[in-house]
Design a protein around this motif. Sequence first.
Motif, mmCIF file in Angstrom:
data_model
loop_
_atom_site.group_PDB
_atom_site.id
_atom_site.type_symbol
_atom_site.label_atom_id
_atom_site.label_comp_id
_atom_site.label_asym_id
_atom_site.label_seq_id
_atom_site.Cartn_x
_atom_site.Cartn_y
_atom_site.Cartn_z
ATOM 1 N N ALA A 101 0.825 -1.207 0.000
ATOM 2 C CA ALA A 101 0.000 0.000 0.000
ATOM 3 C C ALA A 101 0.860 1.257 0.000
ATOM 4 O O ALA A 101 0.595 2.197 -0.754
ATOM 5 N N HIS A 102 1.893 1.286 0.831
ATOM 6 C CA HIS A 102 2.768 2.460 0.874
ATOM 7 C C HIS A 102 3.414 2.720 -0.489
ATOM 8 O O HIS A 102 3.507 3.875 -0.916
ATOM 9 N N ALA A 103 3.852 1.675 -1.156
ATOM 10 C CA ALA A 103 4.444 1.841 -2.483
ATOM 11 C C ALA A 103 3.423 2.434 -3.455
ATOM 12 O O ALA A 103 3.747 3.337 -4.240
ATOM 13 N N SER A 104 2.189 1.956 -3.394
ATOM 14 C CA SER A 104 1.132 2.482 -4.271
ATOM 15 C C SER A 104 0.814 3.935 -3.955
ATOM 16 O O SER A 104 0.632 4.754 -4.859
ATOM 17 N N LEU A 105 0.732 4.263 -2.680
ATOM 18 C CA LEU A 105 0.387 5.623 -2.272
ATOM 19 C C LEU A 105 1.466 6.621 -2.680
ATOM 20 O O LEU A 105 1.159 7.697 -3.186
ATOM 21 N N THR A 106 2.727 6.271 -2.453
ATOM 22 C CA THR A 106 3.792 7.201 -2.818
ATOM 23 C C THR A 106 3.869 7.356 -4.333
ATOM 24 O O THR A 106 4.084 8.456 -4.831
ATOM 25 N N HIS A 107 3.657 6.286 -5.058
ATOM 26 C CA HIS A 107 3.641 6.358 -6.522
ATOM 27 C C HIS A 107 2.488 7.246 -7.001
ATOM 28 O O HIS A 107 2.606 7.942 -8.001
ATOM 29 N N GLY A 108 1.385 7.230 -6.254
ATOM 30 C CA GLY A 108 0.222 8.039 -6.608
ATOM 31 C C GLY A 108 0.318 9.489 -6.162
ATOM 32 O O GLY A 108 -0.576 10.288 -6.421
ATOM 33 N N GLY A 109 1.384 9.833 -5.436
ATOM 34 C CA GLY A 109 1.596 11.223 -5.054
ATOM 35 C C GLY A 109 1.188 11.602 -3.650
ATOM 36 O O GLY A 109 1.324 12.762 -3.258
ATOM 37 N N ASP A 110 0.687 10.659 -2.858
ATOM 38 C CA ASP A 110 0.350 10.992 -1.474
ATOM 39 C C ASP A 110 1.639 11.206 -0.684
ATOM 40 O O ASP A 110 2.660 10.569 -0.955
ATOM 41 N N SER A 111 1.589 12.124 0.306
ATOM 42 C CA SER A 111 2.808 12.446 1.057
ATOM 43 C C SER A 111 2.677 12.278 2.567
ATOM 44 O O SER A 111 3.659 12.420 3.280
ATOM 45 N N LEU A 112 1.469 11.981 3.057
ATOM 46 C CA LEU A 112 1.271 11.853 4.500
ATOM 47 C C LEU A 112 0.217 10.800 4.787
ATOM 48 O O LEU A 112 -0.869 10.822 4.209
ATOM 49 N N SER A 113 0.562 9.895 5.707
ATOM 50 C CA SER A 113 -0.373 8.875 6.169
ATOM 51 C C SER A 113 -0.452 8.948 7.686
ATOM 52 O O SER A 113 0.567 9.130 8.363
ATOM 53 N N VAL A 114 -1.665 8.807 8.214
ATOM 54 C CA VAL A 114 -1.909 8.855 9.653
ATOM 55 C C VAL A 114 -2.591 7.554 10.059
ATOM 56 O O VAL A 114 -3.442 7.031 9.335
ATOM 57 N N VAL A 115 -2.211 7.032 11.225
ATOM 58 C CA VAL A 115 -2.825 5.809 11.736
ATOM 59 C C VAL A 115 -3.026 5.945 13.236
ATOM 60 O O VAL A 115 -2.247 6.610 13.924
ATOM 61 N N LEU A 116 -4.067 5.339 13.734
ATOM 62 C CA LEU A 116 -4.314 5.223 15.168
ATOM 63 C C LEU A 116 -4.163 3.744 15.484
ATOM 64 O O LEU A 116 -5.027 2.931 15.121
ATOM 65 N N GLY A 117 -3.043 3.375 16.087
ATOM 66 C CA GLY A 117 -2.796 1.960 16.313
ATOM 67 C C GLY A 117 -1.607 1.727 17.217
ATOM 68 O O GLY A 117 -1.022 2.663 17.772
ATOM 69 N N ASP A 118 -1.225 0.491 17.340
ATOM 70 C CA ASP A 118 -0.137 0.061 18.208
ATOM 71 C C ASP A 118 1.194 0.655 17.726
ATOM 72 O O ASP A 118 1.654 0.325 16.632
ATOM 73 N N PRO A 119 1.821 1.509 18.532
ATOM 74 C CA PRO A 119 3.087 2.117 18.115
ATOM 75 C C PRO A 119 4.186 1.096 17.803
ATOM 76 O O PRO A 119 4.981 1.315 16.885
ATOM 77 N N ALA A 120 4.233 0.003 18.531
ATOM 78 C CA ALA A 120 5.263 -1.007 18.261
ATOM 79 C C ALA A 120 5.069 -1.629 16.883
ATOM 80 O O ALA A 120 6.040 -1.873 16.160
ATOM 81 N N TYR A 121 3.828 -1.869 16.510
ATOM 82 C CA TYR A 121 3.557 -2.471 15.206
ATOM 83 C C TYR A 121 3.798 -1.468 14.082
ATOM 84 O O TYR A 121 4.563 -1.722 13.153
ATOM 85 N N TYR A 122 3.147 -0.328 14.147
ATOM 86 C CA TYR A 122 3.224 0.635 13.045
ATOM 87 C C TYR A 122 4.559 1.368 12.995
ATOM 88 O O TYR A 122 4.966 1.862 11.944
#
Length: 167
Positions: A101-122
């Motif tokens: 997903a990150h590869a697709s998003l950066t290729h598509g021009g997105d520059s920021l992703s936000v998540v609410l989740g386990d800090p150790a995992y993410y």
Amino acid sequence: MIRGLVIRPALASDRAGIREVELQAFGQAAEADLVDALVANGDAVLELVATQEGEIVGHILFSRLFVEADEGRVPAVALAPLAVRPKRQDSGIGTALVEHAHASLTHGGDSLSVVLGDPAYYGRFGYAHERAAGFVSDYQCEALQALAWGEAPTTGRLVYAPAFSDL
């Protein structure tokens, strides 16, 4: 590489399988209902499924998020949810979904992703609370993390898709 794992865009015919994965992974309907609402409202930016032997074993969705800052409204994405069938967790499927997903998003021009989740995992993917700490958010806490690819706001108010207000 996980033997037999295929990651692909979600299709309309996958809806029941996606819902089943979300229900199994979280043990409640909130995340499955969120996915349904985000897709129905057209707020999904990227939605992928992981399959093995034709069965949906994992799912990830990124929805449109905006950062309202002094310079205006800047588009970003929110990662929510990421789900893997319980029997298949800890096998690398979630990692494969996030990385694809990150590869697709950066290729598509997105520059920021936000998540609410386990800090150790993410945190393994580069998400950090320090990167999200400058944002005003209804979800502001240590579990709110951000990852930037290039130029992206560091302050402002996070405005999620309307479906999040129903959580």
